[in-house]
Design an enzyme around this catalytic site. Sequence first.
Site, PDB file in Angstrom:
ATOM      1  N   ASP A 110      23.070  51.158  22.520  1.00 23.82           N
ATOM      2  CA  ASP A 110      21.995  50.463  21.812  1.00 23.82           C
ATOM      3  C   ASP A 110      22.634  49.600  20.733  1.00 23.82           C
ATOM      4  OD1 ASP A 110      20.351  52.049  23.332  1.00 23.82           O
ATOM      5  OD2 ASP A 110      19.181  52.826  21.654  1.00 23.82           O
ATOM      6  N   HIS A 167      28.059  55.010  26.522  1.00 27.92           N
ATOM      7  CA  HIS A 167      28.003  55.375  27.930  1.00 27.92           C
ATOM      8  C   HIS A 167      28.805  54.391  28.781  1.00 27.92           C
ATOM      9  CE1 HIS A 167      24.645  58.384  27.436  1.00 27.92           C
ATOM     10  NE2 HIS A 167      24.566  57.718  26.294  1.00 27.92           N
ATOM     11  N   SER A 269      29.193  51.254  14.309  1.00 28.05           N
ATOM     12  CA  SER A 269      30.271  50.286  14.408  1.00 28.05           C
ATOM     13  C   SER A 269      30.051  49.357  15.586  1.00 28.05           C
ATOM     14  CB  SER A 269      31.625  50.981  14.506  1.00 28.05           C
ATOM     15  OG  SER A 269      32.659  50.050  14.277  1.00 28.05           O
TER      16      SER A 269
END
Length: 303
Positions: A110, A167, A269
Amino acid sequence: MFWSTQLAMNKENNQIAQASLIDYLKTWPLFLLPQHFLSSLIHRFMRIKNTGFKNFQINQFIRLFNVNMNEAKKQDSSDFVDFNHFFTRELKSTARIDNTAKDELCCPVDGAISELGDIKNDQLFQAKGHYFNLSDLLAGNKELTDTFKNGKFATIYLSPRDYHRIHMPIDGELIKMLHVPGDLFGVNKASVKTIPRLFARNERVISLFDTPAGSMALIQVGAIFVSSIETVWQGVVTPPRRKQVQNWQYNNASKLSKAQEMGRFNMGSTVVLLFTENSISWAQDLRAEKPVQMGQLLGKLNE
């Protein structure tokens, strides 16, 4: 001193800074702060287990950043051991679904697109007026630099409110990992526009995979308050913080499936993805500053 240093760096690289005075005012203190010391304090701070204190931390953070807890597997502050467990919270299985086809890439995190495109003349585009060198990003590793020469890159920024597990964008067989020590400048919009070679000078963990699209590098870039970077196969990679580049080779290859968790940031980050020349094409609707979610279409494998 700071202003003259910035101007000199821009002139040296034939760059014209495309940032406002406010951007510079936001970032110049980062050159003065004890970055690694502050990061170590945050590392301890996020792991305080006092019930009243950590619940206060979590509830304040949710309100401040408008965090959507409805999609989290655990939703009450009392359900988390400490703030770090909240920050790296697991989502419900239905919250992020990989709907991409076999020959497509899914977004690994995200966040928001910082930049994406082609690696031209071994240069990656950082922001208006700023580029950075592929070899610098890859810690001077010639083999890796040659692998991704003229390839594709995407840089994705994770804000504090985002989901912070990372992921796999595609099936991959783990080949090697590097930990590259470096600075811990912020990676927000102001920093990206004002600090030359930002992603090539910050601390980072580089993971190399063999995939159906060829070689892929997934780079986890540290920042001022990123107290820890970890992977599912190695656990916590940093801290401890080292002075030399560390290499891990994986002869007994570990295979990860597309959309499988591969690591996480303990505080927010940036992720940089690298693919080889002519191997993939980015989705046409992606552009700088566009919000993205894990599982959405990121690109497609070329035939």
